[in-house]
Design a protein around this motif. Structure first.
Motif, PDB file in Angstrom:
ATOM      1  N   ALA A 175       0.758  -1.178  -0.123  1.00  0.00           N
ATOM      2  CA  ALA A 175       0.114   0.062   0.038  1.00  0.00           C
ATOM      3  C   ALA A 175       0.751   1.223   0.138  1.00  0.00           C
ATOM      4  CB  ALA A 175      -0.976   0.002   1.198  1.00  0.00           C
ATOM      5  N   THR A 176       1.983   1.284   0.884  1.00  0.00           N
ATOM      6  CA  THR A 176       2.718   2.485   1.005  1.00  0.00           C
ATOM      7  C   THR A 176       3.563   2.600  -0.216  1.00  0.00           C
ATOM      8  OG1 THR A 176       4.447   1.208   2.087  1.00  0.00           O
ATOM      9  CG2 THR A 176       2.877   2.664   3.489  1.00  0.00           C
ATOM     10  N   ASN A 177       3.637   1.681  -1.016  1.00  0.00           N
ATOM     11  CA  ASN A 177       4.554   1.585  -2.464  1.00  0.00           C
ATOM     12  C   ASN A 177       3.888   2.425  -3.398  1.00  0.00           C
ATOM     13  OD1 ASN A 177       6.698   0.230  -1.424  1.00  0.00           O
ATOM     14  ND2 ASN A 177       6.220  -1.652  -2.384  1.00  0.00           N
ATOM     15  N   PHE A 178       2.480   2.557  -3.250  1.00  0.00           N
ATOM     16  CA  PHE A 178       1.765   3.400  -4.031  1.00  0.00           C
ATOM     17  C   PHE A 178       2.301   4.927  -4.034  1.00  0.00           C
ATOM     18  CE2 PHE A 178      -2.519   0.974  -3.964  1.00  0.00           C
ATOM     19  CZ  PHE A 178      -2.701   0.570  -5.045  1.00  0.00           C
ATOM     20  N   LYS A 179       2.994   5.191  -2.961  1.00  0.00           N
ATOM     21  CA  LYS A 179       3.415   6.768  -2.915  1.00  0.00           C
ATOM     22  C   LYS A 179       4.305   6.997  -3.819  1.00  0.00           C
ATOM     23  CE  LYS A 179       2.071   6.947   2.199  1.00  0.00           C
ATOM     24  NZ  LYS A 179       2.403   7.343   3.473  1.00  0.00           N
ATOM     25  N   ILE A 182       3.241   6.607  -7.632  1.00  0.00           N
ATOM     26  CA  ILE A 182       2.233   7.983  -8.339  1.00  0.00           C
ATOM     27  C   ILE A 182       3.230   9.053  -8.257  1.00  0.00           C
ATOM     28  CG2 ILE A 182       0.691   9.529  -7.397  1.00  0.00           C
ATOM     29  CD1 ILE A 182      -0.604   6.696  -8.174  1.00  0.00           C
ATOM     30  N   ARG A 183       4.140   9.275  -7.457  1.00  0.00           N
ATOM     31  CA  ARG A 183       5.070  10.368  -7.559  1.00  0.00           C
ATOM     32  C   ARG A 183       5.762  10.026  -9.038  1.00  0.00           C
ATOM     33  NH1 ARG A 183       6.254   9.892  -1.339  1.00  0.00           N
ATOM     34  NH2 ARG A 183       5.227  11.680  -0.546  1.00  0.00           N
ATOM     35  N   LYS A 184       6.160   8.923  -9.129  1.00  0.00           N
ATOM     36  CA  LYS A 184       7.189   8.706 -10.424  1.00  0.00           C
ATOM     37  C   LYS A 184       6.336   8.921 -11.599  1.00  0.00           C
ATOM     38  CE  LYS A 184      10.788   7.936 -10.060  1.00  0.00           C
ATOM     39  NZ  LYS A 184      11.884   8.757 -10.095  1.00  0.00           N
ATOM     40  N   THR A 185       5.020   8.606 -11.613  1.00  0.00           N
ATOM     41  CA  THR A 185       4.002   8.744 -12.594  1.00  0.00           C
ATOM     42  C   THR A 185       3.744  10.394 -12.952  1.00  0.00           C
ATOM     43  OG1 THR A 185       2.664   6.905 -12.148  1.00  0.00           O
ATOM     44  CG2 THR A 185       1.614   8.620 -13.439  1.00  0.00           C
ATOM     45  N   LEU A 186       3.979  11.076 -11.917  1.00  0.00           N
ATOM     46  CA  LEU A 186       4.034  12.538 -12.192  1.00  0.00           C
ATOM     47  C   LEU A 186       5.197  12.959 -12.685  1.00  0.00           C
ATOM     48  CD1 LEU A 186       1.821  13.604  -9.088  1.00  0.00           C
ATOM     49  CD2 LEU A 186       1.112  13.862 -11.269  1.00  0.00           C
ATOM     50  N   PRO A 202      18.746   7.487  -6.031  1.00  0.00           N
ATOM     51  CA  PRO A 202      19.334   6.860  -5.039  1.00  0.00           C
ATOM     52  C   PRO A 202      20.826   7.252  -4.882  1.00  0.00           C
ATOM     53  CG  PRO A 202      19.067   5.474  -7.053  1.00  0.00           C
ATOM     54  CD  PRO A 202      18.460   7.128  -7.001  1.00  0.00           C
ATOM     55  N   ASN A 203      21.414   6.802  -3.525  1.00  0.00           N
ATOM     56  CA  ASN A 203      22.800   6.818  -3.446  1.00  0.00           C
ATOM     57  C   ASN A 203      23.270   5.463  -3.415  1.00  0.00           C
ATOM     58  OD1 ASN A 203      22.875   5.807  -0.607  1.00  0.00           O
ATOM     59  ND2 ASN A 203      21.674   7.709  -0.393  1.00  0.00           N
ATOM     60  N   ARG A 204      24.489   5.167  -3.352  1.00  0.00           N
ATOM     61  CA  ARG A 204      25.223   3.796  -3.547  1.00  0.00           C
ATOM     62  C   ARG A 204      24.612   2.969  -2.494  1.00  0.00           C
ATOM     63  NH1 ARG A 204      31.274   2.532  -5.091  1.00  0.00           N
ATOM     64  NH2 ARG A 204      31.143   0.313  -5.094  1.00  0.00           N
ATOM     65  N   VAL A 213      11.594   1.310  -4.556  1.00  0.00           N
ATOM     66  CA  VAL A 213      10.490   0.762  -5.231  1.00  0.00           C
ATOM     67  C   VAL A 213      10.575   0.330  -6.524  1.00  0.00           C
ATOM     68  CG1 VAL A 213       7.938   0.846  -5.195  1.00  0.00           C
ATOM     69  CG2 VAL A 213       9.133   1.638  -3.177  1.00  0.00           C
ATOM     70  N   LYS A 214      10.265  -0.841  -7.058  1.00  0.00           N
ATOM     71  CA  LYS A 214      10.524  -0.940  -8.488  1.00  0.00           C
ATOM     72  C   LYS A 214       9.217  -0.143  -9.110  1.00  0.00           C
ATOM     73  CE  LYS A 214      11.429  -4.617 -11.916  1.00  0.00           C
ATOM     74  NZ  LYS A 214      11.934  -5.980 -11.899  1.00  0.00           N
ATOM     75  N   ASN A 215       9.353   0.336 -10.205  1.00  0.00           N
ATOM     76  CA  ASN A 215       8.622   1.297 -10.889  1.00  0.00           C
ATOM     77  C   ASN A 215       8.175   2.430 -10.137  1.00  0.00           C
ATOM     78  OD1 ASN A 215       8.937  -0.455 -13.263  1.00  0.00           O
ATOM     79  ND2 ASN A 215       7.334  -1.807 -12.338  1.00  0.00           N
ATOM     80  N   GLY A 216       8.803   2.652  -8.901  1.00  0.00           N
ATOM     81  CA  GLY A 216       8.642   3.799  -8.360  1.00  0.00           C
ATOM     82  C   GLY A 216       9.837   4.683  -8.249  1.00  0.00           C
ATOM     83  N   ASP A 217      10.391   4.932  -7.016  1.00  0.00           N
ATOM     84  CA  ASP A 217      11.699   5.835  -6.932  1.00  0.00           C
ATOM     85  C   ASP A 217      12.775   5.180  -7.539  1.00  0.00           C
ATOM     86  OD1 ASP A 217      11.485   3.938  -4.944  1.00  0.00           O
ATOM     87  OD2 ASP A 217      12.495   5.232  -3.495  1.00  0.00           O
ATOM     88  N   GLY A 218      12.669   3.820  -7.902  1.00  0.00           N
ATOM     89  CA  GLY A 218      13.772   3.489  -8.425  1.00  0.00           C
ATOM     90  C   GLY A 218      13.686   3.401 -10.154  1.00  0.00           C
ATOM     91  N   SER A 219      12.770   4.053 -10.586  1.00  0.00           N
ATOM     92  CA  SER A 219      12.445   4.176 -12.130  1.00  0.00           C
ATOM     93  C   SER A 219      13.324   5.700 -12.559  1.00  0.00           C
ATOM     94  CB  SER A 219      11.281   3.983 -12.667  1.00  0.00           C
ATOM     95  OG  SER A 219      11.081   4.390 -13.815  1.00  0.00           O
TER      96      SER A 219
END
Length: 337
Positions: A175-179, A182-186, A202-204, A213-219
């Motif tokens: 559920a929290t991965n939605f956050k 959604i940010r990455k979509t924007l 991301p840092n090292r 998060v895959k397809n989230g902040d990892g994208s």
């Protein structure tokens, strides 16, 4: 070699680098990627007010100029008010255009908070309006299998803690991965409308240990600081003279409603010690060396090294592209670095 008197001194000794030269190198590589590979005219950066996104935004300005960098600030109901304030402070400091979009209504509509709260009530049935929550990790630094505990605070501020079952843990995290997604979509929306590229932050340690998060902040289209330890990211922030509230802030996840350090949620150690542990591990140094330097036992360090290995194994699929049944000819390979 003389053992430094503090962790900060040890970081200065082992992770020191030429900040000005590194900034110039990263900026050159960003320009090269935009021109030769991505063929985009600028950069979009999601700015949380944290050190990593702040340094990425500053590096973006260094690379292409303030007129070709667009910041996106995306608070939601669990975000700290400091995050938005620091994000806006940075945007003003850098002189870039930015947008603020509250993503809470979107998260509400797709069930982020509802799914999370349902799982929490399976553990704490009284959980409801006015309560706060976070997840904390345990086990890895003592040689046990990592497990997670749910911590909640009732409206009076009383803290309660309970070990999480797998089903509830997975549902809360999903559920929290939605956050992040959604940010990455924007971010990609603004990148598409401006013909810009999306910067990943991301840092090292985050990249190595799969703290994304895959397809989230990892994208992202490019990740300019994924080779730098977090202590080095702080060093760049100070060198670029970013605002003091950013340079001195303690890293947090800013995902749960209770204050939560990244070490609580994911890592074995606070970020400075984690940087040193990963550096020693990557350099192939024995556990005894880190144990002496951090005044730990060798067994404690061996547990930390085992935890690094375990997280690498567990999160490896986050780095993978989609698996194919058989190779398909035609797609252009990624540029080599």
């Amino acid at each position: 070699m003389t053992v430094p008197a503090s962790v900060d001194a040890l970081i200065d000794q082992l992770l020191a680098f030429d900040e000005a030269a590194e900034i110039a190198r990263i900026a050159d590589r960003i320009r090269e990627y935009l021109r030769r590979h991505l063929r985009r005219r600028g950069l979009v950066v999601a700015m949380s007010g944290g050190i990593d996104s702040s340094v990425c935004a500053a590096l973006a300005v260094e690379a292409v100029g303030r007129d070709k960098v667009f910041g996106v600030l995306m608070p939601e109901r669990d975000s700290s008010s400091d995050s938005l304030a620091k994000g806006e402070l940075l945007a003003a400091h850098l002189g870039i255009q930015y947008a603020v979009q509250d993503i809470a209504p979107t998260l509400e509509a797709i069930g982020c908070y509802r799914w999370r709260d349902e799982a929490i009530r399976n553990v704490f049935p009284d959980y409801g309006e006015g309560w706060k929550n976070k997840i904390v990790i345990a086990g890895g630094t003592s040689g046990q299998i990592n497990h997670f505990k749910l911590v909640v605070a009732d409206p009076s501020g009383r803290l309660l803690e309970q070990r999480l079952g797998l089903r509830e843990y997975l549902q809360i995290v999903a559920a929290t991965n939605f956050k992040q997604r959604i940010r990455k979509t924007l971010e990609f929306f603004h990148a598409d409308r401006l013909n810009y590229a999306v910067v990943g932050t991301p840092n090292r340690v985050e990249y190595d240990q799969g703290f994304f998060v895959k397809n989230g902040d990892g994208s992202a289209d490019l990740k300019p600081i994924a080779h730098l330890y977090k202590s080095q990211v702080y060093a760049l922030a100070r060198h670029m003279k970013l605002p003091a509230p950013i340079c001195t802030a303690t890293p947090t996840t800013d995902t749960y409603s209770l204050a939560q350090g990244q070490d609580e949620f994911y890592y074995s150690l606070p970020y400075k010690e984690m940087d040193l542990a990963l550096w020693h591990y990557n350099e192939g140094l024995p556990a005894s060396t880190l144990a002496r330097r951090l005044q730990m036992t060798e067994q404690q360090v061996r547990y930390i090294f085992e935890d690094i290995e375990a997280k690498r194994r567990a999160t490896a699929p986050l780095h993978w592209s989609a698996l194919m049944i058989e190779p398909v000819s035609g797609p252009v390979p990624k540029p080599t670095t």
